[in-house]
Design a protein around this motif. Structure first.
Motif, mmCIF file in Angstrom:
data_model
loop_
_atom_site.group_PDB
_atom_site.id
_atom_site.type_symbol
_atom_site.label_atom_id
_atom_site.label_comp_id
_atom_site.label_asym_id
_atom_site.label_seq_id
_atom_site.Cartn_x
_atom_site.Cartn_y
_atom_site.Cartn_z
ATOM 1 N N ARG A 243 37.908 40.071 39.605
ATOM 2 C CA ARG A 243 38.351 38.530 39.356
ATOM 3 C C ARG A 243 39.540 38.518 38.590
ATOM 4 O O ARG A 243 39.909 39.433 37.917
ATOM 5 C CB ARG A 243 37.085 37.986 38.199
ATOM 6 C CG ARG A 243 35.831 37.867 39.029
ATOM 7 C CD ARG A 243 34.928 36.868 38.157
ATOM 8 N NE ARG A 243 35.312 36.437 36.931
ATOM 9 C CZ ARG A 243 34.414 36.773 35.881
ATOM 10 N NH1 ARG A 243 33.367 37.153 36.171
ATOM 11 N NH2 ARG A 243 34.846 36.329 34.935
ATOM 12 N N ASP A 247 37.823 33.130 33.082
ATOM 13 C CA ASP A 247 37.351 31.619 33.155
ATOM 14 C C ASP A 247 37.284 31.321 34.673
ATOM 15 O O ASP A 247 37.697 30.085 34.913
ATOM 16 C CB ASP A 247 38.225 30.757 32.075
ATOM 17 C CG ASP A 247 39.734 31.075 32.530
ATOM 18 O OD1 ASP A 247 40.246 31.796 33.356
ATOM 19 O OD2 ASP A 247 40.462 30.168 32.046
ATOM 20 N N THR A 248 37.319 32.110 35.490
ATOM 21 C CA THR A 248 37.530 31.758 36.902
ATOM 22 C C THR A 248 36.692 32.943 37.784
ATOM 23 O O THR A 248 36.371 33.851 37.317
ATOM 24 C CB THR A 248 38.916 31.642 37.682
ATOM 25 O OG1 THR A 248 38.888 31.578 38.802
ATOM 26 C CG2 THR A 248 39.644 33.318 37.187
ATOM 27 N N ASP A 250 37.821 33.139 40.902
ATOM 28 C CA ASP A 250 38.903 33.569 42.016
ATOM 29 C C ASP A 250 39.094 35.144 41.560
ATOM 30 O O ASP A 250 38.883 35.895 40.656
ATOM 31 C CB ASP A 250 40.087 33.033 41.822
ATOM 32 C CG ASP A 250 40.081 31.431 42.098
ATOM 33 O OD1 ASP A 250 38.953 30.917 42.774
ATOM 34 O OD2 ASP A 250 40.609 30.630 41.499
#
Length: 308
Positions: A243, A247-248, A250
């Protein structure tokens, strides 16, 4: 000085003195835990640690209350609860009692203070409100959950509050110890991941000996070239993404779209890899039956990611 008594207030309890009791009872297992508001108990004396009651904060006298004015504040002006005061005084000794390596004590003490102790302090002092978590989650915050273990209003037996406190103590202990153990494990993992990063060189795949936290070490070392991670899991091997942030969801690179949601023969046909077993529909993890197979899958994933 031998500590013979741990003294906090009687009646209903909050998270701060409950969690303080977790720390102190680990350090002083032979001490009696007394819940009282009697002046004879909440006045400093030899062999006694008093917390969340007594109207004073004096670490030298072993009294750690925060309800008085002026109330004790952190260097940044945020208020302490009794938990924060106890952690500041005894947290390092607690970590040593938990067998945390000495070289990691300061970092873990600060991390636990910032991520676990401070929120308890702020809620207990009314500096933040659990409702700020939103209506769905406000009842799931740690202070609310711990305080839900208090006695119900119509249980008026003389020892009801004390029974509830003692029943809640092992629950709180399990949570604190799990947090500390996980933080200590992350430090152990970091050293192992850094060795694996060095071994990877300029390669795009991080080869780990087991599943472990890895992203912090990858970011710390600036290993921006790494795209995927492999490690054994039982008799299988996994291929996972990295990642781009906390906080994602993606990733630096996703697994091939053609693999998404496939298993067994279908995945073997789509990937061309014998032994390919599973790829999550979200394309962040795949599983193979052997190291050879997972390395082949990793090579294909890297090649496709670089070609995009």
């Amino acid at each position: 000085m031998t500590i013979t008594h741990l003294v906090t207030h009687s009646g209903g309890f909050h998270a701060d003195e409950l969690l303080s009791s977790v720390i102190l009872s680990r350090l002083f297992p032979g001490a009696a835990l007394i819940r009282s508001r009697d002046k004879t108990w909440i006045t400093p004396d030899n062999g006694r640690i008093i917390y969340d009651v007594g109207g004073d904060f004096d670490a030298g006298a072993q009294i750690f209350d925060h309800h008085q004015r002026p109330n004790p504040l952190r260097e940044d002006g945020q208020p302490y609860s009794s938990f924060g005061l106890i952690w500041a005084q005894y947290g390092r000794d607690y970590l040593r009692a938990m067998d945390v390596p000495e070289q990691d004590i300061e970092a873990i003490h600060a991390s636990f203070d910032r991520g676990f102790v401070l929120p308890i302090d702020l809620v207990d002092n009314g500096a933040v409100n659990t409702s700020e978590a939103g209506p769905l989650f406000s009842g799931m915050t740690l202070p609310v959950l711990l305080e839900s273990l208090k006695t119900v209003f119509d249980d008026r037996e003389a020892d009801a509050d004390d029974r509830a406190f003692m029943a809640a103590l092992p629950v709180a202990r399990a949570l604190v110890e799990a947090q500390i153990n996980r933080k200590a494990a992350k430090f152990r993992a970091e050293a192992m991941v850094m060795n694996a990063i060095e071994a990877a060189g300029e390669g795009r795949v991080l080869d780990l000996p087991m599943g472990m936290p890895f992203r912090a070490a990858v970011e710390k070392t600036g290993a921006d070239h790494l795209l995927f991670v492999i490690h054994p899991r039982g008799s299988d091997w996994t291929l996972t993404t990295i990642r781009v942030g906390d906080d994602t969801f993606d990733n630096r690179a996703d697994l091939p779209a053609a693999w998404a949601g496939l298993t067994d023969a279908a995945l073997e046909n789509a990937s061309g890899v014998a032994g390919a077993k599973f790829c999550h529909n979200g394309r962040f993890i795949a599983v193979a039956s052997s190291r050879e197979a997972v390395l082949r899958m990793a090579d294909i994933a890297v090649a496709e990611a670089l070609a995009e």
